[in-house]
Design a protein around this motif. Structure first.
Motif, PDB file in Angstrom:
ATOM      1  N   GLY A  74       0.820  -1.215   0.000  1.00  9.93           N
ATOM      2  CA  GLY A  74       0.000   0.000   0.000  1.00  9.93           C
ATOM      3  C   GLY A  74       0.849   1.258   0.000  1.00  9.93           C
ATOM      4  O   GLY A  74       0.585   2.198  -0.773  1.00  9.93           O
ATOM      5  N   THR A  75       1.871   1.281   0.825  1.00 13.46           N
ATOM      6  CA  THR A  75       2.748   2.450   0.900  1.00 13.46           C
ATOM      7  C   THR A  75       3.470   2.671  -0.423  1.00 13.46           C
ATOM      8  O   THR A  75       3.575   3.803  -0.911  1.00 13.46           O
ATOM      9  N   GLU A  91       7.830  10.604 -15.450  1.00 10.55           N
ATOM     10  CA  GLU A  91       6.398  10.352 -15.491  1.00 10.55           C
ATOM     11  C   GLU A  91       6.071   9.098 -14.682  1.00 10.55           C
ATOM     12  O   GLU A  91       6.776   8.089 -14.771  1.00 10.55           O
ATOM     13  N   LEU A  92       5.002   9.154 -13.914  1.00  4.02           N
ATOM     14  CA  LEU A  92       4.535   8.000 -13.152  1.00  4.02           C
ATOM     15  C   LEU A  92       4.008   6.953 -14.135  1.00  4.02           C
ATOM     16  O   LEU A  92       3.170   7.277 -14.975  1.00  4.02           O
ATOM     17  N   PRO A  93       4.506   5.715 -14.057  1.00  2.00           N
ATOM     18  CA  PRO A  93       4.007   4.677 -14.976  1.00  2.00           C
ATOM     19  C   PRO A  93       2.512   4.426 -14.781  1.00  2.00           C
ATOM     20  O   PRO A  93       1.947   4.708 -13.712  1.00  2.00           O
ATOM     21  N   GLU A  94       1.894   3.879 -15.811  1.00  5.45           N
ATOM     22  CA  GLU A  94       0.469   3.553 -15.768  1.00  5.45           C
ATOM     23  C   GLU A  94       0.199   2.565 -14.629  1.00  5.45           C
ATOM     24  O   GLU A  94       0.985   1.646 -14.395  1.00  5.45           O
ATOM     25  N   GLN A  95      -0.936   2.756 -13.976  1.00  2.00           N
ATOM     26  CA  GLN A  95      -1.300   1.936 -12.819  1.00  2.00           C
ATOM     27  C   GLN A  95      -1.350   0.448 -13.154  1.00  2.00           C
ATOM     28  O   GLN A  95      -0.850  -0.381 -12.397  1.00  2.00           O
ATOM     29  N   HIS A  96      -1.928   0.088 -14.300  1.00  2.00           N
ATOM     30  CA  HIS A  96      -2.027  -1.329 -14.648  1.00  2.00           C
ATOM     31  C   HIS A  96      -0.650  -1.927 -14.932  1.00  2.00           C
ATOM     32  O   HIS A  96      -0.412  -3.098 -14.654  1.00  2.00           O
ATOM     33  N   GLN A  97       0.268  -1.125 -15.461  1.00  2.10           N
ATOM     34  CA  GLN A  97       1.628  -1.610 -15.689  1.00  2.10           C
ATOM     35  C   GLN A  97       2.356  -1.815 -14.366  1.00  2.10           C
ATOM     36  O   GLN A  97       3.085  -2.797 -14.203  1.00  2.10           O
ATOM     37  N   VAL A  98       2.153  -0.906 -13.439  1.00  2.00           N
ATOM     38  CA  VAL A  98       2.768  -1.035 -12.117  1.00  2.00           C
ATOM     39  C   VAL A  98       2.249  -2.283 -11.429  1.00  2.00           C
ATOM     40  O   VAL A  98       3.019  -3.071 -10.861  1.00  2.00           O
ATOM     41  N   ALA A  99       0.940  -2.503 -11.474  1.00  3.91           N
ATOM     42  CA  ALA A  99       0.338  -3.666 -10.809  1.00  3.91           C
ATOM     43  C   ALA A  99       0.884  -4.970 -11.379  1.00  3.91           C
ATOM     44  O   ALA A  99       1.299  -5.861 -10.635  1.00  3.91           O
ATOM     45  N   ALA A 100       0.891  -5.087 -12.694  1.00  9.41           N
ATOM     46  CA  ALA A 100       1.371  -6.322 -13.328  1.00  9.41           C
ATOM     47  C   ALA A 100       2.854  -6.536 -13.047  1.00  9.41           C
ATOM     48  O   ALA A 100       3.289  -7.662 -12.767  1.00  9.41           O
ATOM     49  N   ARG A 127      -2.579 -10.235  -3.368  1.00 11.85           N
ATOM     50  CA  ARG A 127      -3.948  -9.749  -3.122  1.00 11.85           C
ATOM     51  C   ARG A 127      -3.919  -8.262  -2.773  1.00 11.85           C
ATOM     52  O   ARG A 127      -4.795  -7.503  -3.160  1.00 11.85           O
ATOM     53  N   ALA A 128      -2.893  -7.860  -2.038  1.00 12.05           N
ATOM     54  CA  ALA A 128      -2.787  -6.456  -1.635  1.00 12.05           C
ATOM     55  C   ALA A 128      -2.632  -5.537  -2.840  1.00 12.05           C
ATOM     56  O   ALA A 128      -3.104  -4.399  -2.811  1.00 12.05           O
ATOM     57  N   ILE A 129      -1.997  -6.018  -3.887  1.00  6.43           N
ATOM     58  CA  ILE A 129      -1.867  -5.205  -5.102  1.00  6.43           C
ATOM     59  C   ILE A 129      -3.258  -4.833  -5.613  1.00  6.43           C
ATOM     60  O   ILE A 129      -3.524  -3.679  -5.937  1.00  6.43           O
ATOM     61  N   ALA A 130      -4.145  -5.808  -5.662  1.00  9.51           N
ATOM     62  CA  ALA A 130      -5.517  -5.543  -6.111  1.00  9.51           C
ATOM     63  C   ALA A 130      -6.273  -4.705  -5.085  1.00  9.51           C
ATOM     64  O   ALA A 130      -6.998  -3.773  -5.445  1.00  9.51           O
ATOM     65  N   ASP A 131      -6.090  -5.008  -3.810  1.00 10.13           N
ATOM     66  CA  ASP A 131      -6.816  -4.289  -2.765  1.00 10.13           C
ATOM     67  C   ASP A 131      -6.451  -2.813  -2.690  1.00 10.13           C
ATOM     68  O   ASP A 131      -7.280  -1.981  -2.363  1.00 10.13           O
ATOM     69  N   TYR A 132      -5.215  -2.493  -2.991  1.00  2.43           N
ATOM     70  CA  TYR A 132      -4.775  -1.096  -2.935  1.00  2.43           C
ATOM     71  C   TYR A 132      -4.963  -0.368  -4.251  1.00  2.43           C
ATOM     72  O   TYR A 132      -4.419   0.701  -4.462  1.00  2.43           O
ATOM     73  N   GLY A 133      -5.711  -0.964  -5.146  1.00  7.21           N
ATOM     74  CA  GLY A 133      -6.069  -0.259  -6.364  1.00  7.21           C
ATOM     75  C   GLY A 133      -5.160  -0.482  -7.544  1.00  7.21           C
ATOM     76  O   GLY A 133      -5.292   0.193  -8.552  1.00  7.21           O
ATOM     77  N   GLY A 134      -4.270  -1.429  -7.445  1.00  7.42           N
ATOM     78  CA  GLY A 134      -3.345  -1.629  -8.536  1.00  7.42           C
ATOM     79  C   GLY A 134      -3.750  -2.717  -9.493  1.00  7.42           C
ATOM     80  O   GLY A 134      -3.086  -2.941 -10.483  1.00  7.42           O
ATOM     81  N   GLY A 135      -4.840  -3.396  -9.221  1.00  5.39           N
ATOM     82  CA  GLY A 135      -5.193  -4.520 -10.077  1.00  5.39           C
ATOM     83  C   GLY A 135      -6.676  -4.575 -10.325  1.00  5.39           C
ATOM     84  O   GLY A 135      -7.352  -3.567 -10.329  1.00  5.39           O
ATOM     85  N   ARG A 136      -7.145  -5.778 -10.464  1.00  8.60           N
ATOM     86  CA  ARG A 136      -8.572  -5.936 -10.751  1.00  8.60           C
ATOM     87  C   ARG A 136      -9.395  -5.425  -9.571  1.00  8.60           C
ATOM     88  O   ARG A 136      -8.950  -5.399  -8.444  1.00  8.60           O
TER      89      ARG A 136
END
Length: 157
Positions: A74-75, A91-100, A127-136
């Motif tokens: 999360g941090t 530039e901040l990378p795209e959220q979906h790219q960061v998550a994957a 799971r935390a990746i998705a929970d913190y908004g980085g994934g599905r």
């Protein structure tokens, strides 16, 4: 003659100079991802590793014997990536790219036994990746839209 100016694009995260050990680590992750068929976007990987090294108490090689917890995910996603990108003026990378890429990175660390004792299980970290908004999207079942069954009139007879 036109006098308009176009602002130059911000440098990309992978182009930021880093120590040789960090670059070697990123290359190892990228090679492993490629051989495993996993996503590893180079700007996202560069930002993840750099932000983690920058915020980590470990002065050694990035990813080596590092404790990763759900809170760290999360941090990293909500604070550290944005701060590092701002400090590095990239530039901040795209959220979906960061998550994957973060998912791949955690799998790499696990596969190479680079997660220190005290780390949360990889499944919980993923799971935390998705929970913190980085994934599905994850939502409580009661919050999901429900499909209605068709209304069929009852025949009176």
């Amino acid at each position: 003659m036109s006098t308009s100016t176009i602002a130059p694009a911000a440098p990309r995260a992978h182009a930021v100079p880093v120590p040789a050990a960090v670059l070697a680590h990123r290359r190892a992750v990228a090679r492993w991802a490629l051989s495993s068929g996993r996503a590893a976007h180079r700007d996202a990987l560069a930002a993840i590793v750099a932000a983690r090294v920058h915020s980590s108490a470990d002065a050694g090689l990035p990813g080596s014997a590092t404790v990763w917890t759900v809170e760290d995910i999360g941090t990293l996603l909500w604070v550290e990536l944005a701060e590092w990108c701002q400090d590095a003026e990239v530039e901040l990378p795209e959220q979906h790219q960061v998550a994957a890429t973060l998912d791949t990175y955690l799998r790499f660390l696990s596969a190479h036994r680079l997660l220190a004792s005290g780390s949360d299980p990889v499944a919980a970290l993923r799971r935390a990746i998705a929970d913190y908004g980085g994934g599905r999207s994850r939502s409580h079942p009661s919050m999901r839209s429900r499909m209605s069954a068709p209304v069929v009139p009852i025949a009176r007879g």
